[in-house]
Motif scaffolding. Structure first.
Motif, PDB file in Angstrom:
ATOM      1  N   GLN B 180      -3.730  -0.632   7.167  1.00  0.00           N
ATOM      2  CA  GLN B 180      -5.100  -0.274   6.782  1.00  0.00           C
ATOM      3  C   GLN B 180      -6.109  -0.716   7.834  1.00  0.00           C
ATOM      4  N   VAL B 181      -5.858  -1.894   8.393  1.00  0.00           N
ATOM      5  CA  VAL B 181      -6.759  -2.396   9.435  1.00  0.00           C
ATOM      6  C   VAL B 181      -6.726  -1.471  10.647  1.00  0.00           C
ATOM      7  N   ILE B 182      -5.520  -1.053  11.020  1.00  0.00           N
ATOM      8  CA  ILE B 182      -5.388  -0.184  12.191  1.00  0.00           C
ATOM      9  C   ILE B 182      -6.041   1.169  11.922  1.00  0.00           C
ATOM     10  N   GLN B 183      -5.834   1.653  10.704  1.00  0.00           N
ATOM     11  CA  GLN B 183      -6.429   2.939  10.352  1.00  0.00           C
ATOM     12  C   GLN B 183      -7.953   2.866  10.416  1.00  0.00           C
ATOM     13  N   GLY B 184      -8.489   1.722   9.999  1.00  0.00           N
ATOM     14  CA  GLY B 184      -9.935   1.525  10.081  1.00  0.00           C
ATOM     15  C   GLY B 184     -10.429   1.650  11.513  1.00  0.00           C
ATOM     16  N   LEU B 185      -9.687   1.043  12.435  1.00  0.00           N
ATOM     17  CA  LEU B 185     -10.064   1.114  13.853  1.00  0.00           C
ATOM     18  C   LEU B 185     -10.006   2.550  14.353  1.00  0.00           C
ATOM     19  N   ALA B 186      -8.980   3.267  13.909  1.00  0.00           N
ATOM     20  CA  ALA B 186      -8.825   4.658  14.333  1.00  0.00           C
ATOM     21  C   ALA B 186     -10.025   5.483  13.852  1.00  0.00           C
ATOM     22  N   ARG B 187     -10.421   5.251  12.627  1.00  0.00           N
ATOM     23  CA  ARG B 187     -11.563   5.997  12.069  1.00  0.00           C
ATOM     24  C   ARG B 187     -12.837   5.731  12.846  1.00  0.00           C
ATOM     25  N   GLU B 188     -12.969   4.490  13.326  1.00  0.00           N
ATOM     26  CA  GLU B 188     -14.184   4.146  14.075  1.00  0.00           C
ATOM     27  C   GLU B 188     -14.197   4.745  15.465  1.00  0.00           C
ATOM     28  N   GLY B 189     -13.085   5.341  15.863  1.00  0.00           N
ATOM     29  CA  GLY B 189     -13.059   6.006  17.154  1.00  0.00           C
ATOM     30  C   GLY B 189     -12.591   5.133  18.302  1.00  0.00           C
ATOM     31  N   MET B 190     -11.887   4.055  17.990  1.00  0.00           N
ATOM     32  CA  MET B 190     -11.356   3.220  19.063  1.00  0.00           C
ATOM     33  C   MET B 190     -10.121   3.900  19.659  1.00  0.00           C
ATOM     34  N   THR B 191      -9.917   3.691  20.961  1.00  0.00           N
ATOM     35  CA  THR B 191      -8.738   4.250  21.613  1.00  0.00           C
ATOM     36  C   THR B 191      -7.528   3.386  21.260  1.00  0.00           C
ATOM     37  N   LEU B 192      -6.508   4.007  20.683  1.00  0.00           N
ATOM     38  CA  LEU B 192      -5.348   3.233  20.249  1.00  0.00           C
ATOM     39  C   LEU B 192      -4.050   3.818  20.800  1.00  0.00           C
ATOM     40  N   LEU B 193      -3.181   2.946  21.262  1.00  0.00           N
ATOM     41  CA  LEU B 193      -1.808   3.343  21.579  1.00  0.00           C
ATOM     42  C   LEU B 193      -0.898   2.550  20.654  1.00  0.00           C
ATOM     43  N   ILE B 194      -0.145   3.257  19.840  1.00  0.00           N
ATOM     44  CA  ILE B 194       0.614   2.598  18.780  1.00  0.00           C
ATOM     45  C   ILE B 194       2.093   2.917  18.914  1.00  0.00           C
ATOM     46  N   VAL B 195       2.902   1.879  18.973  1.00  0.00           N
ATOM     47  CA  VAL B 195       4.348   2.060  18.882  1.00  0.00           C
ATOM     48  C   VAL B 195       4.740   1.635  17.482  1.00  0.00           C
ATOM     49  N   THR B 196       5.419   2.493  16.753  1.00  0.00           N
ATOM     50  CA  THR B 196       5.753   2.141  15.368  1.00  0.00           C
ATOM     51  C   THR B 196       6.985   2.901  14.900  1.00  0.00           C
ATOM     52  N   HIS B 197       7.555   2.418  13.796  1.00  0.00           N
ATOM     53  CA  HIS B 197       8.622   3.158  13.136  1.00  0.00           C
ATOM     54  C   HIS B 197       8.172   3.621  11.752  1.00  0.00           C
ATOM     55  N   GLU B 198       6.869   3.438  11.477  1.00  0.00           N
ATOM     56  CA  GLU B 198       6.332   3.896  10.194  1.00  0.00           C
ATOM     57  C   GLU B 198       5.939   5.359  10.337  1.00  0.00           C
ATOM     58  N   MET B 199       6.818   6.242   9.924  1.00  0.00           N
ATOM     59  CA  MET B 199       6.611   7.667  10.175  1.00  0.00           C
ATOM     60  C   MET B 199       5.408   8.230   9.425  1.00  0.00           C
ATOM     61  N   ALA B 200       5.278   7.830   8.150  1.00  0.00           N
ATOM     62  CA  ALA B 200       4.173   8.367   7.360  1.00  0.00           C
ATOM     63  C   ALA B 200       2.843   7.939   7.967  1.00  0.00           C
ATOM     64  N   PHE B 201       2.799   6.710   8.415  1.00  0.00           N
ATOM     65  CA  PHE B 201       1.593   6.183   9.042  1.00  0.00           C
ATOM     66  C   PHE B 201       1.293   6.941  10.338  1.00  0.00           C
ATOM     67  N   ALA B 202       2.332   7.143  11.139  1.00  0.00           N
ATOM     68  CA  ALA B 202       2.157   7.865  12.400  1.00  0.00           C
ATOM     69  C   ALA B 202       1.554   9.237  12.133  1.00  0.00           C
ATOM     70  N   ARG B 203       2.088   9.873  11.140  1.00  0.00           N
ATOM     71  CA  ARG B 203       1.627  11.227  10.811  1.00  0.00           C
ATOM     72  C   ARG B 203       0.175  11.216  10.366  1.00  0.00           C
ATOM     73  N   ALA B 204      -0.203  10.181   9.624  1.00  0.00           N
ATOM     74  CA  ALA B 204      -1.556  10.135   9.070  1.00  0.00           C
ATOM     75  C   ALA B 204      -2.600   9.751  10.115  1.00  0.00           C
ATOM     76  N   VAL B 205      -2.241   8.875  11.014  1.00  0.00           N
ATOM     77  CA  VAL B 205      -3.267   8.269  11.859  1.00  0.00           C
ATOM     78  C   VAL B 205      -3.353   8.911  13.250  1.00  0.00           C
ATOM     79  N   ALA B 206      -2.263   9.538  13.704  1.00  0.00           N
ATOM     80  CA  ALA B 206      -2.200   9.960  15.110  1.00  0.00           C
ATOM     81  C   ALA B 206      -3.008  11.227  15.379  1.00  0.00           C
ATOM     82  N   ASP B 207      -3.609  11.265  16.570  1.00  0.00           N
ATOM     83  CA  ASP B 207      -4.129  12.533  17.078  1.00  0.00           C
ATOM     84  C   ASP B 207      -3.006  13.262  17.799  1.00  0.00           C
TER      85      ASP B 207
END
Lengths: 221, 257
Positions: B180-207
């Motif tokens: 949730q914290v990371i998603q908040g940052l994404a919403r604010e427009g911060m540049t993020l590079l994320i390595v993860t194995h959380e597929m649902a999260f990747a799908r929701a948050v990634a551009d």
């Protein structure tokens, strides 16, 4: 076999003085050893060119030769090279020579025991190497090396008995003197053993207590 | 518009072994890029290179147009602009939460204590941990420690944040609070590079999803496209493994429970 307790009691004042000498030699040697060790450990950790090889060599030499022989070398061999040293001086020099080597290894191991991840974590927020050392490595390393550090302190204190060989009037020297003068072997060895337990055991317990407090208190890693 | 981060023909070696091969990757300011791929494919190494924690590379890596592989690069400067969060949090165990947060701002950026502390407290409040300000990391749960670790990086006011499998060491229950914290940052427009194995999260948050294997980028696509029509056979295989549990027959589900 009869125990001459009256005689044992009569030697107490002399033994009290001897305990003072033991503690004096031991604590002074621990202090000077620590000074040597901090400088050496810094050289090892930073891999100061050339010097670190010298330190490595010193550590191996000092740890792999018996203290008694080191002591004899300083006390009996150096005078023939023109360096005359008192028994007390030889005791401190030799104990520092050996203690410094052991403590160098203790401190070096402490620094190396700080997880690499902590270093990366520090670097990732932009700390310089100096800041990393001061704010991350040293505080954690000193906590990590406490058990070995305290064990070595006790070890050095016990090793002070060796310096009786160069007529430093500490507890073993005093014991041997009384045995030689009055042939009260059992009594004197009993007093000696008792004294050792009385000095070293509380010290060990105190250090263990301190170690627990420091490691598991809020300063732990 | 030129990219904020630009890997070009980037190679990285561990000794003889090449772990990153001809990486071409552009990240625009404000973009959220999620890197997926099997273990050992070089995802984490890619992030670590961007933070200067890895060396021995060739090719080009630019931040805001400036070449980072040039000899005179001040990585301490770069690291203040590019924050990194690790899998196992790596908070400083001998410091209170607040001291963890202020170490960088005070020592590296030489900021005023009052101002830095106000920012740290505001960020703590935002991740719901203001009441933990004075405790030590070991008194916190993994999820709490990870949120603190994120705040520690944010306190440096970075432009880019790198998240290296930040939920991999956490209980499933704690994963959410961190994501949730990371998603908040994404919403604010911060540049993020994320390595993860959380597929649902990747799908929701990634551009954009970047799929890697064996040190190469196999495909880069918007998440919907990647998850519904992966281009490479390897990516298909990879996604099938993750949907394995969901695709178990219902009766077997019963037997398991």
């Amino acid at each position: 076999m009869s125990f001459d307790t009256a005689f044992m009691l009569s030697t107490l004042p002399a033994f009290l003085k001897a305990v003072g000498v033991t503690l004096q030699v031991g604590l002074l040697a621990i202090f000077t050893s620590l000074l040597v060790a901090v400088a050496n450990a810094a050289i090892l950790v930073f891999r100061t060119p050339y010097l670190w090889r010298l330190v490595k060599g010193y550590v191996e030499l000092a740890r792999n030769t018996p203290l008694l022989i080191q002591l004899f070398f300083v006390y009996f061999a150096l005078p023939s090279l023109g360096v005359k040293i008192s028994g007390f001086g030889a005791a401190i020099i030799t104990m520092t020579f050996m203690g410094g080597a052991y403590l160098t290894e203790v401190l070096r191991a402490g620094v190396e025991a700080v997880p690499r991840a902590q270093l990366e974590s520090g670097r990732s927020i932009g700390l310089s190497e100096g800041q990393l050392l001061r704010h991350v490595i040293l505080p954690q390393a000193s906590i990590l090396s406490l058990p070995a550090l305290f064990a070595t302190f006790v070890f050095l204190l016990k090793e002070t008995t060796v310096v009786s060989a160069v007529a430093v009037p500490e507890i073993l020297y005093t014991t041997k003197n009384y045995i030689a003068l009055y042939y009260k072997t059992y009594e004197m060895l009993a007093v000696l053993t008792l004294l050792c337990v009385l000095i070293f055991l509380p010290l060990s317990l105190l250090l263990r207590y301190l170690e627990r407090r420091l490691q598991h208190g809020q300063y732990g890693v | 518009m030129s990219a904020l981060i630009e890997f070009q023909g980037f190679n990285k070696f561990f000794g003889e072994q090449q772990v990153l091969e001809q990486i071409d990757l552009q990240v625009q300011a404000g973009e959220v890029v999620v890197i997926l791929g099997p273990s050992g494919c070089g995802k984490s190494t890619l992030l670590r290179c961007l933070n200067g924690l890895e060396q021995a590379h060739s090719g080009s890596l630019r931040l805001d147009g400036k070449e980072l592989l040039a000899p005179g690069t001040d990585w301490r400067q770069v690291r203040q602009r590019v924050g990194m969060v690790f899998q196992s949090y790596h908070l400083f165990g001998h410091m209170s939460v607040l001291d963890n947060l202020l170490l960088g701002p005070l020592k590296v950026q030489k900021r005023e204590r009052g101002e830095a502390q106000a920012q740290a407290e505001a960020l703590l409040a935002r991740v719901g941990l203001l009441d933990k300000r004075d405790v030590f990391p070991r008194q916190l749960s993994g999820g709490q420690q990870q949120r603190i670790a994120i705040v520690r990086s944010l306190c440096m006011n970075p432009e880019v944040m790198l998240f290296d499998e930040v939920t991999a060491a956490l209980d499933p229950e704690m994963v959410k609070e961190v994501l949730q914290v990371i998603q908040g940052l994404a919403r604010e427009g911060m540049t993020l590079l994320i390595v993860t194995h959380e597929m649902a999260f990747a799908r929701a948050v990634a551009d954009r999803i970047v799929f890697m294997e064996a040190g190469r980028i196999l495909e880069q696509n918007p998440p919907e496209r990647f998850f519904t029509q992966p281009q490479s056979a390897r990516a298909q295989q990879f996604l099938e493994k993750f949907s394995f549990v969901e695709s178990l027959p219902k009766t077997l589900h019963k037997e398991l429970s």
